[in-house]
Design a protein around this motif. Structure first.
Motif, PDB file in Angstrom:
ATOM      1  N   ASP A 165       0.815  -1.212   0.000  1.00  0.00           N
ATOM      2  CA  ASP A 165       0.000   0.000   0.000  1.00  0.00           C
ATOM      3  C   ASP A 165       0.851   1.265   0.000  1.00  0.00           C
ATOM      4  OD1 ASP A 165      -2.406  -1.550   0.247  1.00  0.00           O
ATOM      5  OD2 ASP A 165      -1.939  -1.808   2.374  1.00  0.00           O
ATOM      6  N   SER A 167       3.750   3.960  -1.855  1.00  0.00           N
ATOM      7  CA  SER A 167       4.315   4.478  -3.108  1.00  0.00           C
ATOM      8  C   SER A 167       5.812   4.714  -2.998  1.00  0.00           C
ATOM      9  CB  SER A 167       3.623   5.795  -3.480  1.00  0.00           C
ATOM     10  OG  SER A 167       3.849   6.775  -2.461  1.00  0.00           O
ATOM     11  N   GLN A 169       9.918   4.199  -2.784  1.00  0.00           N
ATOM     12  CA  GLN A 169      10.894   3.491  -3.596  1.00  0.00           C
ATOM     13  C   GLN A 169      12.007   2.925  -2.713  1.00  0.00           C
ATOM     14  OE1 GLN A 169      11.357   3.378  -7.318  1.00  0.00           O
ATOM     15  NE2 GLN A 169       9.150   3.660  -7.171  1.00  0.00           N
ATOM     16  N   GLU A 276      13.347   8.065  -7.368  1.00  0.00           N
ATOM     17  CA  GLU A 276      13.957   6.985  -8.124  1.00  0.00           C
ATOM     18  C   GLU A 276      15.461   7.204  -8.198  1.00  0.00           C
ATOM     19  OE1 GLU A 276      12.086   6.640 -11.902  1.00  0.00           O
ATOM     20  OE2 GLU A 276      10.100   6.200 -11.075  1.00  0.00           O
ATOM     21  N   LEU A 287      10.649  -6.096  -7.407  1.00  0.00           N
ATOM     22  CA  LEU A 287       9.308  -6.031  -7.985  1.00  0.00           C
ATOM     23  C   LEU A 287       8.278  -6.618  -7.045  1.00  0.00           C
ATOM     24  CD1 LEU A 287       9.865  -7.534 -11.568  1.00  0.00           C
ATOM     25  CD2 LEU A 287       9.906  -5.112 -10.933  1.00  0.00           C
ATOM     26  N   SER A 290       1.441  -9.372  -8.931  1.00  0.00           N
ATOM     27  CA  SER A 290       0.207 -10.093  -8.626  1.00  0.00           C
ATOM     28  C   SER A 290      -0.199 -10.867  -9.874  1.00  0.00           C
ATOM     29  CB  SER A 290      -0.914  -9.131  -8.232  1.00  0.00           C
ATOM     30  OG  SER A 290      -0.583  -8.418  -7.066  1.00  0.00           O
ATOM     31  N   ASP A 355      -1.113  -7.379 -11.880  1.00  0.00           N
ATOM     32  CA  ASP A 355      -0.558  -6.097 -11.441  1.00  0.00           C
ATOM     33  C   ASP A 355       0.961  -6.248 -11.322  1.00  0.00           C
ATOM     34  OD1 ASP A 355      -0.571  -3.417 -10.564  1.00  0.00           O
ATOM     35  OD2 ASP A 355      -0.474  -4.055  -8.472  1.00  0.00           O
ATOM     36  N   LEU A 356       1.687  -5.244 -11.747  1.00  0.00           N
ATOM     37  CA  LEU A 356       3.143  -5.223 -11.670  1.00  0.00           C
ATOM     38  C   LEU A 356       3.569  -3.882 -11.104  1.00  0.00           C
ATOM     39  CD1 LEU A 356       6.028  -6.238 -12.332  1.00  0.00           C
ATOM     40  CD2 LEU A 356       5.717  -5.314 -14.630  1.00  0.00           C
ATOM     41  N   LYS A 357       4.344  -3.929 -10.012  1.00  0.00           N
ATOM     42  CA  LYS A 357       4.783  -2.709  -9.347  1.00  0.00           C
ATOM     43  C   LYS A 357       6.288  -2.775  -9.133  1.00  0.00           C
ATOM     44  CE  LYS A 357       3.887  -0.014  -5.116  1.00  0.00           C
ATOM     45  NZ  LYS A 357       3.106  -0.006  -3.840  1.00  0.00           N
ATOM     46  N   LEU A 359       9.247  -1.760  -7.147  1.00  0.00           N
ATOM     47  CA  LEU A 359       9.490  -1.216  -5.804  1.00  0.00           C
ATOM     48  C   LEU A 359      10.752  -0.371  -5.749  1.00  0.00           C
ATOM     49  CD1 LEU A 359       8.647  -4.356  -3.630  1.00  0.00           C
ATOM     50  CD2 LEU A 359       7.134  -2.484  -4.346  1.00  0.00           C
TER      51      LEU A 359
END
Length: 367
Positions: A165, A167, A169, A276, A287, A290, A355-357, A359
Motif C-alpha cells: 500500500d 508508493s 521506492q 527513483e 518487484l 500479482s 498487477d506489476l509494481k 518497488l
C-alpha cells in the motif's frame, strides 16, 4: 639486512612523520568539505526546491572506487568505512539527512542506518515498521531503514506487506552481520538467571545455545532487542540477548558473546525513500507481482528471467489483500530498470500479470 630492526627509523622520527601525515589529511578533508559545500550550492541553483543532496548511486560509485584502488595495509572494507564517515560529515554540511529506523535506540536497524548513512545523519527511532513508512511518505524524514530478511529466520513479512500500500521506492540496501550477546545488568548473577528477554527472531537464532546453557530459563519475546536490554538493566535474575550497541547504550555486561547458532548470521535492510535512483553500474531491482489465480502462474513469472538472461536473487510470496487464495510475489534480481534486458523482462511479465509494481532499482550494497 635492510629490514632489520637496527635499520628502522627511531620512534620519535616515526611519530613526527605521523603528525605530518595527520596535518596533510586534515587539510585535504577540509578541502573536500569545502568542495561538498560548493556542490550543494550548484545543486540548489540547478534544481531549486527539488534538490536531492544525497545521491545513492553516486555514493555507491565513490565507495566502490575507493575499495578498488586500495592497496593496504588497511582492508578495503575498513577504508570504505572511513570514507563513509567523511562523506557523511561532508553531506551534513550540505544538509543533514534525517533517517527513520525501527527503534528504540540500540537496535540492529539503527546500527544498519549508521553503517549506510554514517554518523552525520540524524537518526529517528520509530516503534513499528509501518511507522517508518509513514514518516518517509509524509516527508517528516528523508529516508527510512527497515529489515527485510534474515539469513537464518527468513523474510520479514511486515516489511513486505507494507510495500503493498506504499508508493515509496527502495533506494538502497545494507547487509549487517548479526552477532548476538547474552548480557545482564548489575543486579543479576549468571547462576541465578531465570528469564531471558529478546526479540522473537533473536531467540530463534540462539535456540541451540540457549538449550545447552539455559534450558530452564523462561524465554520472553520483546518488541526489539534494545527494549529487552533496557528492561534487564534494573531487573534481578534476568538477561537479554542483544547486540553491541544495546550493551553500550544501557551499560550492560556481556556474559557470553556471539551466541547465534549460525556463525554467518546476517540481516538485510532496505533503504526506502521518495525518489527513483539512476543506475550506478552494479544494481538490483525489486518487484511486486500479482498473478491471476490459474495454472502455470509461477512459471509465467519466472520464464522471462531465464529467456532474457536476468539473474533472480530472491522470490517470496505473500497473501494478497485483494482476495482469498490470491498471492503476491516479491522478486529481487540483478540489474537496473534502465537496461534493455530488464525492460524486456518487465514487459513480458506485465503482459501476463494482474498487477506489476516496481518497488525500486538501487545500488547493490557496498558495505
Amino acid at each position: 639486512m635492510s629490514d632489520s630492526p637496527s635499520s628502522w627509523p627511531d620512534l620519535a622520527t616515526l611519530r613526527d612523520r605521523i603528525d605530518d601525515i595527520d596535518r596533510q589529511l586534515q587539510v585535504l578533508i577540509n578541502q573536500r568539505a569545502e568542495c561538498a559545500q560548493q556542490v550543494a550550492q550548484s545543486k540548489m541553483a540547478a534544481e531549486g526546491d527539488d534538490t536531492h543532496f544525497y545521491r545513492p548511486e553516486r555514493e555507491a560509485q565513490v565507495l566502490r572506487q575507493i575499495m578498488e584502488r586500495n592497496q593496504g595495509p588497511l582492508s578495503s572494507e575498513e577504508i570504505a568505512r572511513l570514507f563513509r564517515e567523511i562523506m557523511s560529515s561532508c553531506l551534513a554540511l550540505e544538509r543533514p539527512i534525517k533517517v527513520a529506523y525501527l527503534g528504540p535506540e540500540g537496535t540492529f536497524t539503527q546500527q544498519a542506518a549508521l553503517k549506510h548513512f554514517g554518523h552525520g545523519a540524524i537518526s529517528v527511532p520509530m516503534t513499528a515498521i509501518d511507522e517508518v513508512f509513514r514518516e518517509v511518505e509524509a516527508g517528516a524524514v528523508d529516508y527510512g531503514v527497515v529489515p527485510v530478511e534474515n539469513s537464518t529466520e527468513g523474510v520479514i513479512s511486515h516489511t513486505l506487506d507494507s510495500f503493498m500500500d506504499s508508493s515509496l521506492q527502495i533506494c538502497g540496501e545494507v547487509v549487517l552481520r548479526i552477532h548476538q550477546h547474552l548480557m545482564v545488568g548489575e543486579n543479576s548473577r549468571p547462576d541465578k538467571i531465570s528469564t531471558i528477554y529478546s526479540h522473537a527472531s533473536s531467540l530463534a537464532q540462539c535456540r541451540k545455545w540457549l538449550d545447552a546453557h539455559y534450558p530452564h530459563a523462561e524465554r520472553v519475546a520483546m518488541p526489539s532487542n534494545a527494549e529487552a536490554a533496557r528492561k534487564v538493566k534494573g531487573e534481578w535474575h534476568s538477561a537479554a540477548i542483544a547486540g553491541d550497541m544495546a550493551a553500550e547504550l544501557y551499560g550492560l555486561t556481556r556474559l557470553a558473546e556471539k551466541i547465534e547458532d549460525t556463525p554467518d548470521n546476517s540481516t538485510r535492510f532496505l533503504i526506502i525513500g521518495r525518489q527513483e535512483v539512476p543506475p550506478s553500474g552494479d544494481d538490483k531491482t525489486s518487484l511486486m507481482v500479482s498473478m491471476r489465480n490459474q495454472p502455470g502462474a509461477l512459471f509465467e513469472v519466472l520464464d522471462p528471467f531465464h529467456r532474457h538472461g536476468v539473474d533472480m536473487t530472491r522470490i517470496e510470496s505473500r497473501p494478497s489483500h485483494t482476495g482469498v487464495w490470491n498471492y503476491v510475489f516479491f522478486i529481487d534480481f540483478k540489474g537496473h530498470t534502465a537496461s534493455s534486458n530488464v525492460q524486456q523482462v518487465l514487459q513480458d511479465i506485465g503482459e501476463k500479470a494482474a498487477d506489476l509494481k516496481i518497488l525500486g532499482a538501487y545500488p547493490r550494497g557496498v558495505l
